[in-house]
Design a protein around this motif. Structure first.
Motif, PDB file in Angstrom:
ATOM      1  N   ALA A 163      -3.465  -5.055   6.307  1.00  0.00           N
ATOM      2  CA  ALA A 163      -3.607  -5.858   5.094  1.00  0.00           C
ATOM      3  C   ALA A 163      -2.332  -5.956   4.269  1.00  0.00           C
ATOM      4  O   ALA A 163      -2.164  -6.912   3.505  1.00  0.00           O
ATOM      5  N   ALA A 164      -1.428  -4.978   4.375  1.00  0.00           N
ATOM      6  CA  ALA A 164      -0.220  -4.977   3.546  1.00  0.00           C
ATOM      7  C   ALA A 164       0.777  -3.975   4.101  1.00  0.00           C
ATOM      8  O   ALA A 164       0.398  -3.031   4.798  1.00  0.00           O
ATOM      9  N   PRO A 165       2.063  -4.148   3.778  1.00  0.00           N
ATOM     10  CA  PRO A 165       3.066  -3.150   4.158  1.00  0.00           C
ATOM     11  C   PRO A 165       2.744  -1.793   3.539  1.00  0.00           C
ATOM     12  O   PRO A 165       2.165  -1.712   2.448  1.00  0.00           O
ATOM     13  N   VAL A 166       3.150  -0.726   4.239  1.00  0.00           N
ATOM     14  CA  VAL A 166       2.756   0.633   3.859  1.00  0.00           C
ATOM     15  C   VAL A 166       3.984   1.483   3.574  1.00  0.00           C
ATOM     16  O   VAL A 166       4.997   1.401   4.273  1.00  0.00           O
ATOM     17  N   GLU A 167       3.883   2.324   2.548  1.00  0.00           N
ATOM     18  CA  GLU A 167       4.884   3.331   2.232  1.00  0.00           C
ATOM     19  C   GLU A 167       4.158   4.642   1.951  1.00  0.00           C
ATOM     20  O   GLU A 167       2.937   4.662   1.810  1.00  0.00           O
ATOM     21  N   GLY A 168       4.911   5.737   1.834  1.00  0.00           N
ATOM     22  CA  GLY A 168       4.307   7.018   1.523  1.00  0.00           C
ATOM     23  C   GLY A 168       5.046   7.731   0.413  1.00  0.00           C
ATOM     24  O   GLY A 168       6.241   7.480   0.175  1.00  0.00           O
ATOM     25  N   LEU A 190       0.850  -1.183   0.000  1.00  0.00           N
ATOM     26  CA  LEU A 190       0.000   0.000   0.000  1.00  0.00           C
ATOM     27  C   LEU A 190       0.887   1.234   0.000  1.00  0.00           C
ATOM     28  O   LEU A 190       1.792   1.360   0.830  1.00  0.00           O
ATOM     29  N   VAL A 191       0.621   2.150  -0.920  1.00  0.00           N
ATOM     30  CA  VAL A 191       1.355   3.412  -0.976  1.00  0.00           C
ATOM     31  C   VAL A 191       0.375   4.559  -0.766  1.00  0.00           C
ATOM     32  O   VAL A 191      -0.638   4.650  -1.470  1.00  0.00           O
ATOM     33  N   LEU A 192       0.676   5.395   0.222  1.00  0.00           N
ATOM     34  CA  LEU A 192      -0.088   6.618   0.442  1.00  0.00           C
ATOM     35  C   LEU A 192       0.525   7.710  -0.423  1.00  0.00           C
ATOM     36  O   LEU A 192       1.753   7.907  -0.408  1.00  0.00           O
ATOM     37  N   VAL A 193      -0.304   8.409  -1.177  1.00  0.00           N
ATOM     38  CA  VAL A 193       0.146   9.491  -2.053  1.00  0.00           C
ATOM     39  C   VAL A 193      -0.568  10.759  -1.616  1.00  0.00           C
ATOM     40  O   VAL A 193      -1.800  10.815  -1.620  1.00  0.00           O
ATOM     41  N   GLY A 194       0.195  11.776  -1.213  1.00  0.00           N
ATOM     42  CA  GLY A 194      -0.434  13.002  -0.736  1.00  0.00           C
ATOM     43  C   GLY A 194       0.339  14.238  -1.141  1.00  0.00           C
ATOM     44  O   GLY A 194       1.560  14.176  -1.350  1.00  0.00           O
ATOM     45  N   GLY A 209       8.704  13.393  -1.820  1.00  0.00           N
ATOM     46  CA  GLY A 209       9.506  12.209  -2.026  1.00  0.00           C
ATOM     47  C   GLY A 209       8.987  11.027  -1.229  1.00  0.00           C
ATOM     48  O   GLY A 209       7.923  11.080  -0.610  1.00  0.00           O
ATOM     49  N   PRO A 210       9.744   9.930  -1.243  1.00  0.00           N
ATOM     50  CA  PRO A 210       9.280   8.696  -0.600  1.00  0.00           C
ATOM     51  C   PRO A 210       9.477   8.711   0.914  1.00  0.00           C
ATOM     52  O   PRO A 210      10.398   9.348   1.434  1.00  0.00           O
ATOM     53  N   PHE A 211       8.606   7.991   1.605  1.00  0.00           N
ATOM     54  CA  PHE A 211       8.686   7.809   3.055  1.00  0.00           C
ATOM     55  C   PHE A 211       8.528   6.322   3.361  1.00  0.00           C
ATOM     56  O   PHE A 211       7.546   5.706   2.940  1.00  0.00           O
ATOM     57  N   PRO A 212       9.473   5.742   4.090  1.00  0.00           N
ATOM     58  CA  PRO A 212       9.368   4.311   4.405  1.00  0.00           C
ATOM     59  C   PRO A 212       8.396   4.051   5.539  1.00  0.00           C
ATOM     60  O   PRO A 212       8.002   4.966   6.283  1.00  0.00           O
ATOM     61  N   ALA A 213       8.008   2.802   5.668  1.00  0.00           N
ATOM     62  CA  ALA A 213       7.188   2.394   6.809  1.00  0.00           C
ATOM     63  C   ALA A 213       7.900   2.767   8.102  1.00  0.00           C
ATOM     64  O   ALA A 213       9.124   2.688   8.200  1.00  0.00           O
ATOM     65  N   GLY A 214       7.127   3.172   9.077  1.00  0.00           N
ATOM     66  CA  GLY A 214       7.697   3.546  10.360  1.00  0.00           C
ATOM     67  C   GLY A 214       7.993   5.018  10.505  1.00  0.00           C
ATOM     68  O   GLY A 214       8.341   5.477  11.599  1.00  0.00           O
ATOM     69  N   THR A 215       7.833   5.809   9.414  1.00  0.00           N
ATOM     70  CA  THR A 215       8.074   7.245   9.506  1.00  0.00           C
ATOM     71  C   THR A 215       7.018   7.888  10.402  1.00  0.00           C
ATOM     72  O   THR A 215       5.833   7.635  10.242  1.00  0.00           O
ATOM     73  N   PRO A 216       7.432   8.737  11.340  1.00  0.00           N
ATOM     74  CA  PRO A 216       6.452   9.381  12.228  1.00  0.00           C
ATOM     75  C   PRO A 216       5.835  10.621  11.606  1.00  0.00           C
ATOM     76  O   PRO A 216       6.391  11.235  10.697  1.00  0.00           O
TER      77      PRO A 216
END
Length: 248
Positions: free
Chosen positions: A122-127, A48-52, A60-67
């Motif tokens: 449901a799935a790993p997350v990125e941003g 899952l990728v969050l796009v905002g 740019g990209p943000f890995p899982a766990g970014t606060p």
């Protein structure tokens, strides 16, 4: 390949602590976002990728766990983008204090809050933070790159419509705003990637629509996917167009 997408608004007011006594005014929007995220989970994505939308340095990209936090809006709300990888505590080669201090932009913070609200697992997350001035073709190219692999990809696309629907709206009243938002709502409800790709970037900027670039990333990712759309929410409670849609 893209298997599902959810489109949600991203005003900090969506978080009840920010809205305070007016929180109930967006109850229907929150419920619609929950329904859209349920569609994502049902598609069984592998990623899952969050796009905002984002200003510098939140692009740019943000890995899982970014606060992320909403302290800048006067509330002590903190979130984390999905679950941090197992090795997150070990610094990656080349990482340093600047990278470690990087936080989610407000749009992705609201998106991460929506995921936490629905207990997403449901799935790993990125941003991915996208600059609103980004050229439409570059937005489309970014979307195509996201969906180019063989994994089952889902997108949570954050963004607001025009901010000019009333005299008290953040951008003041503009007679073109209603027609612009109607076109966006139709495109999102029909999963019409061509219509989204054709949105006028200059007009969107004049109407302070903080979602155009992200919707065009979605258009690039979904082109040729055959996904069907459903519009779940279309209102402008504060003179700003808010949309919720689910594609699957």
């Amino acid at each position: 390949m893209l298997v599902a997408a959810a489109v949600c608004p991203c005003p900090p007011l969506l978080v009840p602590e920010v809205a305070a006594g007016a929180a109930h005014e967006l109850d229907a929007a929150r419920a619609a976002c929950d329904d859209a995220l349920a569609v994502l989970a049902a598609a069984r994505p592998e990623r899952l990728v969050l796009v905002g939308p984002a200003e510098r340095p939140g692009r740019g990209p943000f890995p899982a766990g970014t606060p992320g936090s909403l302290r800048g809006f006067g509330v002590d709300v903190e979130v984390t983008l999905g679950a941090a990888p197992a090795q997150a505590e070990k610094a990656a080669p080349g990482s340093g204090p600047e990278e470690a201090a990087r936080e989610l932009p407000p749009s992705l913070t609201v998106g991460a809050w929506l995921l936490e609200r629905t207990a997403w697992q449901a799935a790993p997350v990125e941003g991915l933070g996208v600059g609103e001035p980004l050229d439409p073709e570059r937005c489309a190219a970014a979307g195509r790159e996201l969906s180019a692999g063989g994994e089952r990809l889902a997108l949570l696309v954050l963004g607001d419509g025009s901010a000019c629907r009333s005299a008290k709206a953040p951008g003041a009243f503009d007679g073109r705003a209603a027609a612009f938002d109607e076109a966006v709502a139709r495109a999102l409800g029909a999963a019409d990637t061509a219509a989204l790709a054709a949105l006028d970037a200059d007009l969107a900027a004049e109407l302070h629509a903080a979602g155009r670039s992200c919707w065009q990333v979605l258009a690039g990712a979904a082109a040729g996917s055959g996904l069907a759309g459903r519009l779940l929410y279309d209102e402008a409670p504060y003179g700003v167009g808010y949309f919720v849609a689910a594609w699957s």
